[in-house]
Every structure is written in structure tokens, then in C-alpha cells.
Write a protein that holds these residues in place. Structure first.
Motif: not given
Length: 588
Positions: A399-418
Motif C-alpha cells: 500500500m505504501d508503494e501505491l500511495t503518495p508521500d503525503e498519504t495520511i495513515v490512521t490505525t487502531g491499536v494492536g499488532q497491525h498498528q506496529m
């Protein structure tokens, strides 16, 4: 002849007068209208809330206010998280509204989250009429008492004349100095009451002072320590971003060629693709960041509170280093880690003071070589057999490769966050939005909503876990209703993965209440909400499916079936030595 009931004035006594607007009486409004006026004067553009009986007068006043965008959330916790993300991204307090009783108490988790992470939020809560307060009226709660421990300041509005300025004060306090959440509790008789007072611009209380410039002699001593250092290190905390000091940080570190480590809240403050970047440190931080902290001889820490997930055991944290601690909040100085050089002030201002005071750069060529060696030795990597289950790290990188540098990433909490923090390369500030100090599962989706409202022209991607996603999934209805173009990747391992990882490591694999024998089909659930649903089960589906989800004009959910046994590494045991990080369960 004059009209009946009027008083005739002789022609020779008539004079021409010009009405001074200042002499005109102020129009009679309500306390609720004054609240809305205060928000408008403050420059508020968006609000997140849930209607209810006691807050209804404020919503009625919003009815005629066309310049304020109100986003009706599905749950008050979601409203608080959305306002939190909005505040982080704009630097101005996010606004959330709720009614009395359960509406107000549902905000508490979001306010506690904002308080732990020093995020600017203002909450406006309805309250029963003043005469009923203390009588256990319907939907009455001591909101001020309940929220006092998790707010920077909170107020009980006493009259319609002062309520507008009270809201302005709460707004200013949420924003200025060390940011944080504030709350104004609004009894219904106050918001329904009449007033001829017009609220002014947000203003801090007279007693509230913020020290922005550090003591010059302390700055000179700190600069001298840096100059004489052979192993200098910058530790950038969340205060660098909140203080808009990323440019000062980058200029300073590059000019003096000092390696930079960040905390999790400071991800993006220094570009992770720069050779001086060691990325983030702590329990699940990079091995090279933790090695640098453990071996530096001078640590310039800016805007960090040295929480336990960063430091591990205090006695083993940067054991040989002189500590220079920059913070705008004096209560943080030496609270957890003793500061040899305390510098109280605004992050950007103090960095510029240090830059002016330093006459030369430290001689640290060997140290930079050592840091590069650690980066090569403890490179972030993972096994990725193509005939096995999908590795979550692969999905994050794709997903990082597909998106521009200014993409905003939000997460919940847990392994996926790390994994989202470890395997996405962050180069810009205010592109990483997550729950840090409180560790609130369910934060990701409502935060993505707040992020998209704050920055409609930036792409927003949410990484969530199946357990975390289920905690606030009702907010998907809001994303659909508002037609918010966000992409949610659910890294689905049929478990509360971080709990399962700890049970395996420290509780002899007794997986009590951490695994789910069944979870919903998130792609079908998304479609029932009116969003687009996608599923990924094989590696060769990843790129095309992520691209399809991104191209959908509206909210999309990608249910990714990941390896249920995959764990997060590196890992430092709770209270352990950061230099003794584990790269596998056997090393714990």
C-alpha cells in the motif's frame, strides 16, 4: 400632522444625526447562539457529534450556521476520536459535541486518549438545567467531575452572558502551549437563556503563562555538551510535530550531522528515508534506534515525556548520556528521566536557540558509521514464503508503494498498528495518526473520518485489526453517509493479536479470550453499509485488489486474511533494556 402616538418635532429643531453602530444595543440571542458564535469567531470549520436532549439548544443554534460543517457520528466515542484526528492534522482544536449523561460519558475514552497524547480537542456537553443538577435528574452525570482527570481544563457554564467567552477560553487552552482536551458543560437553562453579550476571540486566562524561550545560560550549557559529544543523538518526540518544529529539527540535524531517533507520536517529523534517520525507538521500535539510544553520550530529547514504552527500564535507558530535555511543559522535565540540561520552551524556538549557540558541530564521524552499521545489522525484515499465508508487513509495504508521500495513515491499536508504523516509510509530519499513550482499540476508523474531513485533498488509509475494527465499526455508516473516500485495510488474523502474542510469550501459550472462532465477513459487512468490500487471501491478489479499493470513490474495506501466527518484532520486554531487544520469541 403627526401620526398618532408620535411626538412632533418643530422643523427648526430637527437635526441630522448619524447612528454609531457602537451605540446600537446588541441583539438578544441565546446562550446556545453565543456558543456557536464563539466557535465561529475561533475559526472552527467542522464539528463531530451526536444529538440529544440536553445539547439540543446548541444544535438548534447550529441549524442556521452555514459555515460550520457538522458530521453526525454513530457514537460519541467516535466523535471524540474524529475530533482528535482533526486536531492533530490542523493544529487547531477538533470539536466534539454530546448530550448529558451517557452522551458525555461516552466521550471519556476519546478525551483520555487526547489527554495522554496531548492532542487539541474541545468537547461541548449538554447538561440538565442548573436547578436539577445534583438531584439525579434524567440523564444527569457530574460531567465536570468525571472528566476532570482526563482534560487539560474543564468548566461548568453558569450563565448565558459568559458562556461564549467560556467556550473561547476552553478553545484557547486546548490549543496553546502543550495542547490537550478541554470541556465545557452546558446546562440547558444556560443555553436556552437570553443574552446581549457577544463573545470575543479565544483568549487564555490571565493567570496562564507559557514560557516559549529557554533560559540562555541553560541553552549555552546544553550547546556546549552537544559540541563536545562524540556520540550525539536527537530524540524527537510528539511535541516537535505539535509545535510545528519539524523544519527546525530537520535543518539542525542535517547541519550538524546528528542521527535522529523519533518516538511513535513523532513519526514523520524526520524523513525516514534520510541517511541520518534511525526511525522510531521503544518496545517495538527498530533495533538500530534502540542501540543508538543505549550507546549515545549526549541525548537531545525534544517534546517527549519519556513514557515506559519508549524507555523500557529507566535505569538502562541512555545510561551513558548527558540528557538535554526540551519541553514546553515544565512538569515533564525530570518526571521520568532526569535531565542534566532542562530547557523549558517551545520546541522550534529552543532548537533555534541551540543552533545559534553552537559554534561547531560535534566530531561524530565514527558514531555515524556505527549507526549505519547497526542499520545494516538489524535491518527490518520478515520471512515471506509465497506458498504460505499472507504476511501483514507485505500488505503495508504494498500500500505504501501505491500511495503518495503525503498519504495520511490512521490505525487502531494492536499488532497491525506496529506493522503500519514499522513497514511504511514516513517522510512528512502529520501523516501518522494513531493512539499512543492510552492504546485505544477502535481508534482507526473514526480517526480516518476526522482526517478526511480535515484534509479532503489528501489520501487517507486506515490499517486496522479485526478486533480493533469491530469496536467502532458503526462509524462506517458515517463514512458512507458523508461519502468519504477512505480505504480501510483490515489485517485479519481472527484474534486480538497482540494479546495472543503476549500470551504465547509470557503465559505459556494459554490463549484465553484472545482468539475468535468466528468473525464477520468484513467485505460483505462493508457492502451492507453501502461501502465497497474486497477480500485478499493470496499474495497475487494484493496489488490489484489494493489498487481497486483505492480507485473506488467512497469508503472501501479490504479484508486481508493474514498469517494468524505472525508476531511483531523487534520487541523489548516490558521494563526491559532497550539494547536487549528480541527478534524472535525464543529471545524473550
Amino acid at each position: 400632522m403627526s401620526e398618532r402616538g408620535s411626538t412632533a418635532v418643530p422643523v427648526e429643531e430637527q437635526t441630522t444625526t448619524t447612528n454609531d453602530p457602537a451605540d446600537e444595543p446588541s441583539p438578544i440571542t441565546t446562550g446556545a447562539q453565543s456558543v456557536v458564535q464563539a466557535l465561529s469567531v475561533a475559526g472552527v470549520n467542522a464539528l463531530f457529534g451526536v444529538q440529544g436532549g440536553a445539547i439540543m439548544p446548541v444544535y438548534d443554534a447550529l441549524y442556521a450556521e452555514t459555515d460550520l460543517q457538522h458530521v453526525t457520528m454513530a457514537h460519541e466515542q467516535g466523535a471524540a476520536h474524529a475530533a482528535d484526528a482533526y486536531g492533530q492534522l490542523t493544529g487547531e482544536p477538533g470539536v466534539c459535541l454530546a448530550t448529558s449523561g451517557p452522551g458525555a460519558t461516552n466521550l471519556v475514552t476519546g478525551l483520555a486518549d487526547a489527554d495522554m497524547d496531548s492532542d487539541p480537542v474541545i468537547a461541548l456537553t449538554g447538561q440538565v438545567p442548573t436547578e436539577l443538577v445534583g438531584h439525579d435528574a434524567f440523564q444527569e452525570t457530574d460531567t465536570v467531575g468525571v472528566t476532570r482527570p482526563v482534560t487539560k481544563a474543564n468548566y461548568f457554564a453558569e450563565d448565558a452572558d459568559s458562556v461564549g467567552d467560556l467556550v473561547g477560553k476552553a478553545y484557547a487552552l486546548a490549543r496553546e502551549g502543550r495542547p490537550g482536551p478541554t470541556l465545557v458543560d452546558l446546562p440547558k437553562d444556560v443555553t436556552n437563556g437570553e443574552t446581549d453579550q457577544t463573545p470575543g476571540a479565544p483568549a487564555l486566562p490571565k493567570y496562564h503563562e507559557i514560557q516559549e524561550i529557554a533560559d540562555e545560560s541553560a541553552v549555552e550549557a546544553a550547546a556546549s555538551a552537544l559540541e563536545s559529544s562524540s556520540k550525539p543523538l536527537v530524540l524527537a518526540g510528539g511535541g516537535v510535530i505539535k509545535g510545528d518544529a519539524t523544519e527546525q529539527l530537520r535543518t539542525f540535524a542535517k547541519r550538524h550531522e546528528i542521527p535522529v531517533v523519533t518516538t511513535m507520536p513523532a513519526i514523520g517529523s524526520f524523513p525516514e528515508d534520510h541517511e541520518l534517520a534511525l526511525e522510531w525507538a521503544g518496545m517495538h521500535g527498530t533495533g538500530y534506534a534502540n542501540m543508538a539510544i543505549s550507546h549515545c553520550d549526549c541525548l537531545l530529547a525534544i517534546g517527549t515525556r519519556f513514557d515506559d514504552r519508549l524507555t523500557g527500564g529507566i535505569e538502562t535507558f541512555a545510561p551513558a548520556a548527558e540528557i538535554i530535555h526540551v519541553d514546553i511543559d515544565p512538569s515533564e522535565i525530570s518526571k521520568n528521566v532526569a535531565a542534566d540540561h532542562p530547557l523549558i520552551g517551545d520546541a522550534g524556538t529552543v532548537i533555534e536557540q541551540l543552533a545559534s549557540a553552537m559554534e561547531r558541530s560535534p566530531s561524530a564521524a565514527d558514531w555515524r558509521t556505527q549507526c549505519q552499521h547497526w542499520k545494516s545489522t538489524y535491518k527490518m525484515s520478515y520471512d515471506c514464503p509465497k506458498d504460505g499465508p499472507i504476511k501483514p508487513q507485505f500488505v503495508v509495504e504494498a500500500m505504501d508503494e501505491l500511495t503518495p508521500d503525503e498519504t495520511i495513515v490512521t490505525t487502531g491499536v494492536g499488532q497491525h498498528q506496529m506493522w503500519a508504523a514499522q513497514y511504511w516509510t514516513y517522510t512528512e509530519p502529520r501523516t501518522w495518526i494513531s493512539s499512543h499513550g492510552l492504546g485505544t482499540m477502535g481508534y482507526g476508523l473514526p480517526a480516518a473520518i476526522g482526517a478526511k474531513v480535515a484534509c479532503p485533498d489528501q489520501e487517507v488509509v486506515c490499517f486496522d485489526g479485526d478486533g480493533s475494527f469491530l469496536m467502532t465499526i458503526e462509524e462506517l455508516s458515517v463514512a458512507v453517509r458523508e461519502n468519504l473516500d477512505i480505504t480501510v485495510c483490515v489485517l485479519n488474523n481472527n484474534a486480538v493479536g497482540m494479546v495472543r502474542q503476549w500470551q504465547d510469550a509470557f503465559f505459556e501459550e494459554r490463549r484465553m479470550a484472545s482468539e475468535y472462532p468466528w468473525v464477520p465477513a468484513f467485505d460483505k459487512l462493508a457492502e451492507s453499509f453501502g461501502a465497497a468490500g474486497f477480500t485478499i487471501q493470496e499474495y497475487d491478489e494484493v496489488a490489484d485488489t489494493l489498487a481497486a479499493a483505492r480507485s473506488y470513490d467512497g469508503p472501501s474495506i479490504v479484508d486481508v486474511f493474514i498469517d494468524p501466527e505472525e508476531n511483531v518484532y523487534p520487541m523489548v520486554k516490558s521494563g526491559g533494556n532497550n539494547a536487549e531487544f528480541a527478534l524472535s520469541e525464543e529471545q524473550l
